[in-house]
Design an enzyme around this catalytic site. Structure first.
Site, mmCIF file in Angstrom:
data_model
loop_
_atom_site.group_PDB
_atom_site.id
_atom_site.type_symbol
_atom_site.label_atom_id
_atom_site.label_comp_id
_atom_site.label_asym_id
_atom_site.label_seq_id
_atom_site.Cartn_x
_atom_site.Cartn_y
_atom_site.Cartn_z
ATOM 1 N N MET A 30 0.839 -1.200 0.000
ATOM 2 C CA MET A 30 0.000 0.000 0.000
ATOM 3 C C MET A 30 0.873 1.249 0.000
ATOM 4 O O MET A 30 1.651 1.474 0.930
ATOM 5 C CB MET A 30 -0.916 -0.005 1.227
ATOM 6 N N GLY A 150 2.716 -6.287 -11.611
ATOM 7 C CA GLY A 150 2.210 -6.414 -12.972
ATOM 8 C C GLY A 150 0.716 -6.204 -13.032
ATOM 9 O O GLY A 150 0.047 -6.810 -13.878
ATOM 10 N N TYR A 154 -0.207 -0.373 -14.165
ATOM 11 C CA TYR A 154 1.171 0.105 -14.167
ATOM 12 C C TYR A 154 1.920 -0.530 -15.352
ATOM 13 O O TYR A 154 1.330 -1.265 -16.140
ATOM 14 C CB TYR A 154 1.832 -0.171 -12.814
#
Length: 346
Positions: A30, A150, A154
């Site tokens: 996070m 992945g 992003y």
């Protein structure tokens, strides 16, 4: 059956290759932006140590930036390069291990603002090597593995997804061709860390701009997609969903992590609103947050071995003692995930 007995499956130890964990609870990555100039300080080490002290079996750090100019557009996100940042991470590892925990860094490149067509093959090769260098540094610093990000739109995921990958070279076109960039990153990381060092890959079908998106519309397509990543060297898949209890495909109750384990035989981590009574995004869209709830359905899925590990995000962000309270049956003491709780992050 009392609460301590009912949650027992969540607290069974497990060995996944060289990764030996005391229980099935993972701290989800996070982003917090608490690392000025990219350097994680003593406060970051204390933040992770608190979760380890309170029963988290495996910590996945917040996303850490590889050594590439466009890897991040956010301030105060920790680097995974430079002497100062790596020394900071060495202290984090030391603190977590001293508390009896295990920890892996999530390494990432946040990606292009639109499509990935503008990346040249030479620049892509530089990015591959930057990932590999980060992986090598993680091993040198004593981390227990690495996680490659992945998911969620992003960079690696931008290559996976047809909407953001319109390339006409060998990195675009078919679904399998769109895995090539990820395969090169995984292979380079594997070469950098050797055969025994755990590599986790975080995947998601959904995107932050399109929650109903799917990289693979059917189990058959998902199997083909995942096979490339397994062959490249992934040991564990971290399967991100918004709600862990939702089936991934019609006709089966298996969620994304369940299907991924079934299709690959690899261990999987499930994640998605675990321990919360609703969609966490309501905190931001409606200002109401979510209450902490029990984990009965989660326990049932673990007992059926649908997946191996469970990542806890917002519930653990709001309450560093979440795992210990669940283990000890102190559910009435759980701290709700609210804006007020996040003001006192610790």
């Amino acid at each position: 059956m009392n609460n301590t007995q009912s949650v027992e499956p969540l607290f069974k130890s497990i060995e996944l290759g060289n990764l030996k964990l005391s229980n099935r609870i993972v701290m989800a990555p996070m982003t917090r932006q608490f690392s000025p100039d990219g350097v994680p300080g003593a406060n970051v080490a204390a933040y992770y140590r608190r979760r380890a002290e309170n029963g988290v079996g495996l910590i996945v750090t917040e996303g850490t930036v590889i050594n590439h100019p466009d890897a991040s557009n956010q301030a105060n996100v920790p680097f995974f390069y430079s002497e100062a940042a790596l020394n900071g991470w060495a202290n984090v590892v030391s603190e977590v291990h001293a508390a009896g925990g295990k920890i892996i860094p999530q390494i990432w490149h946040m990606g292009a603002k639109g499509q990935v067509n503008d990346y040249s093959e030479a620049e892509m090769a530089d990015i591959v090597q930057a990932f590999a260098q980060a992986a090598a540094e993680a091993k040198r610093l004593g981390f227990d593995g690495i996680e490659l990000h992945g998911a969620h739109g992003y960079l690696i995921d931008q290559f996976f997804w047809e909407k953001t990958n319109q390339r006409t070279d060998r990195y675009g076109g078919s679904m399998l061709a769109r895995t090539r960039f990820a395969v090169e990153i995984i292979e380079a990381c594997r070469q950098a860390v050797g055969p025994e060092f755990p590599i986790v890959l975080r995947l998601s079908q959904w995107k932050s701009t399109e929650y109903t998106a799917k990289l693979a519309e059917t189990p058959e397509l998902l199997e083909q997609f995942l096979a490339q990543l397994v062959d490249a060297g992934v040991d564990i898949f971290h399967c991100s969903t918004r709600r862990f209890w939702e089936p991934e495909f019609e006709g089966s109750e298996l969620n994304f992590a369940g299907w991924t384990k079934k299709l690959t035989g690899k261990p999987t981590i499930t994640v998605g609103s675990v321990g919360l009574d609703g969609d966490f995004t309501s905190l931001f869209t409606e200002g109401k947050g979510a209450n902490q709830v029990g984990v009965d359905e989660l326990i049932q899925k673990i007992e059926r071995e649908e997946f191996d590990l469970v990542a806890i995000g917002r519930a653990l962000l709001a309450d560093p003692e979440w795992a210990a309270k669940i283990r000890d049956g102190r559910t009435d003491e759980l701290v709700p995930f609210t804006a007020e709780a996040l003001k006192t992050l610790h």
